[in-house]
Design an enzyme around this catalytic site. Sequence first.
Site, PDB file in Angstrom:
ATOM      1  N   ASP A   1       0.768  -0.635 -12.299  1.00  0.00           N
ATOM      2  CA  ASP A   1       1.147  -1.646 -13.423  1.00  0.00           C
ATOM      3  C   ASP A   1       0.603  -3.206 -13.007  1.00  0.00           C
ATOM      4  O   ASP A   1       0.386  -3.883 -13.760  1.00  0.00           O
ATOM      5  CB  ASP A   1       2.554  -1.739 -13.935  1.00  0.00           C
ATOM      6  CG  ASP A   1       3.526  -1.777 -12.802  1.00  0.00           C
ATOM      7  OD1 ASP A   1       3.245  -2.025 -11.656  1.00  0.00           O
ATOM      8  OD2 ASP A   1       4.849  -2.005 -13.022  1.00  0.00           O
TER       9      ASP A   1
ATOM     10  N   LYS B   1      -7.051  -2.698  -6.642  1.00  0.00           N
ATOM     11  CA  LYS B   1      -6.780  -1.494  -7.538  1.00  0.00           C
ATOM     12  C   LYS B   1      -7.309  -1.913  -9.116  1.00  0.00           C
ATOM     13  O   LYS B   1      -7.959  -0.920  -9.581  1.00  0.00           O
ATOM     14  CB  LYS B   1      -5.371  -1.353  -7.726  1.00  0.00           C
ATOM     15  CG  LYS B   1      -4.516  -0.953  -6.575  1.00  0.00           C
ATOM     16  CD  LYS B   1      -4.765   0.441  -6.016  1.00  0.00           C
ATOM     17  CE  LYS B   1      -4.554   1.658  -7.285  1.00  0.00           C
ATOM     18  NZ  LYS B   1      -4.780   3.002  -6.628  1.00  0.00           N
TER      19      LYS B   1
ATOM     20  N   TYR C   1      -4.099  -7.044  -3.051  1.00  0.00           N
ATOM     21  CA  TYR C   1      -4.029  -5.351  -3.222  1.00  0.00           C
ATOM     22  C   TYR C   1      -4.124  -5.155  -4.845  1.00  0.00           C
ATOM     23  O   TYR C   1      -4.980  -4.172  -5.043  1.00  0.00           O
ATOM     24  CB  TYR C   1      -2.756  -5.159  -2.988  1.00  0.00           C
ATOM     25  CG  TYR C   1      -1.934  -3.712  -3.663  1.00  0.00           C
ATOM     26  CD1 TYR C   1      -2.305  -2.616  -3.425  1.00  0.00           C
ATOM     27  CD2 TYR C   1      -1.177  -3.808  -4.498  1.00  0.00           C
ATOM     28  CE1 TYR C   1      -1.940  -1.307  -4.017  1.00  0.00           C
ATOM     29  CE2 TYR C   1      -0.654  -2.724  -5.431  1.00  0.00           C
ATOM     30  CZ  TYR C   1      -1.295  -1.341  -4.871  1.00  0.00           C
ATOM     31  OH  TYR C   1      -0.871  -0.154  -5.484  1.00  0.00           O
TER      32      TYR C   1
ATOM     33  N   GLN D   1      15.447  -1.976   3.143  1.00  0.00           N
ATOM     34  CA  GLN D   1      16.692  -2.159   3.072  1.00  0.00           C
ATOM     35  C   GLN D   1      17.735  -1.109   3.492  1.00  0.00           C
ATOM     36  O   GLN D   1      18.739  -1.249   4.126  1.00  0.00           O
ATOM     37  CB  GLN D   1      17.276  -2.821   1.555  1.00  0.00           C
ATOM     38  CG  GLN D   1      16.236  -3.541   1.219  1.00  0.00           C
ATOM     39  CD  GLN D   1      15.635  -4.832   2.172  1.00  0.00           C
ATOM     40  OE1 GLN D   1      16.343  -5.105   3.104  1.00  0.00           O
ATOM     41  NE2 GLN D   1      14.359  -5.407   1.551  1.00  0.00           N
TER      42      GLN D   1
END
Length: 343
Positions: free
Chosen positions: A124, A163, A159, A203
């Site tokens: 997206d 794409k 990036y 994380q």
Amino acid sequence: MDNLIVTGGAGFIGSNFVHYVAEHHPEVKHITVLDKLTYAGNKENLADLPTDKVSLVVGDICDALLVNKLVATADAVVHYAAESHNDNSLLDPSPFIQTNIVGTYTLIEACRKYHVRFHHVSTDEVYGDLPLREDLPGKGEGKGEKFTPESRYNPSSPYSSSKASSDLLVRAWSRSFGLKATISNCSNNYGPYQHIEKFIPRQITNILSGIRPKLYGSGKNVRDWIHTDDHSRAVWKILTEGKIGETYLIGADGEKNNKEVLELILNLMGQPSDAYDRVRDRPGHDLRYAIDATKIREELGWQPQFTDFKTGLKHTIDWYTTHESWWKPEKSKVEHKYAKNGQ
Ligand code: NAD
Ligand code: TDX
């Protein structure tokens, strides 16, 4: 389908797709994974699969000789291989240009030559970012407030622009050369086998290692989370029932800001909700992503099965907790690279 090629099938989403197909679609007789095994690829991600059903070819999607040889005997190619991490693309864009653009070009040229079905897995992020819901009059529910297949391409990072470039090549090859292609643009994935450089596994493994989690900037940035199994099911639907030449957006209505996600991880892992550090923000950090998945839901009847993010996240935490040997050898290297960058 006798032979399916999955590029990048030893990475996070690709290996989850290979597991999904091997388990649920016996009509696929053989899966050939083509993967360069970069820092992000790991043979172990395929270790429990039957070797008569799944084979790994270690190689580069930019290697036209190899790609032609493999594609010549394939029925379809599902293309996941990419350099996938925004932060890395800000430090060194060159492999992103090579793999994401030249690699995609190499694959579609081979598929054109041998008349092979091609599915391109994209993101997206090609659409850039959206304003936060709280800054919108309709609180994000109005027209144009989520990405649709008609949204304008407006990528922000090396990036996402690489794409976007690859998507445009696939669209052009489809229109000009009749390449039998479809494209999907999916939102942020989470689940097992995700590299520990990415937000959620970083994380979780920080907490498991006694390191305080690291939040970029204000933590207000919103990502639209989807479990990787739901992504796999959607790609399979598009591959087998999608209309040639079309683009489908995949998302599970999972919008959450980074601070909320981090607090939920801390909570699920029995830590105080403020036990994290705020670190240097990502330059050009996209504010919000949100997918309108109406087209794939209505035209192909796909719907997500992981509709409760907390449950999906809990499974993911359990996976990293029980797979320490999978991520531990990489942990200090990844954290050292982030530390050098003030993150
Ligand atoms: P990943 O970085 O975990 O895996 C990428 C895989 O591609 C690795 O196994 C790597 O070894 C392989 N690879 C890299 N360069 C290669 C080359 N030149 N030749 C052959 N193999 C090569 O990535 P991921 O997160 O699994 O993403 C997979 C795809 O899905 C990418 O195309 C990405 O843009 C897209 N995508 C990712 C997300 C997400 O949230 N992670 C969301 C939407 C779309
Ligand atoms: O330590 C961190 N702290 C933090 O706050 C990291 C690694 C990230 N973040 C933030 C940045 C983003 O707003 O968390 C969010 C998610 O970051 P990433 O996991 O790096 O994902 P993102 O940049 O959103 O891109 C991901 O989704 C779309 C994938 O990496 C892409 O491959 C995909 O196209």
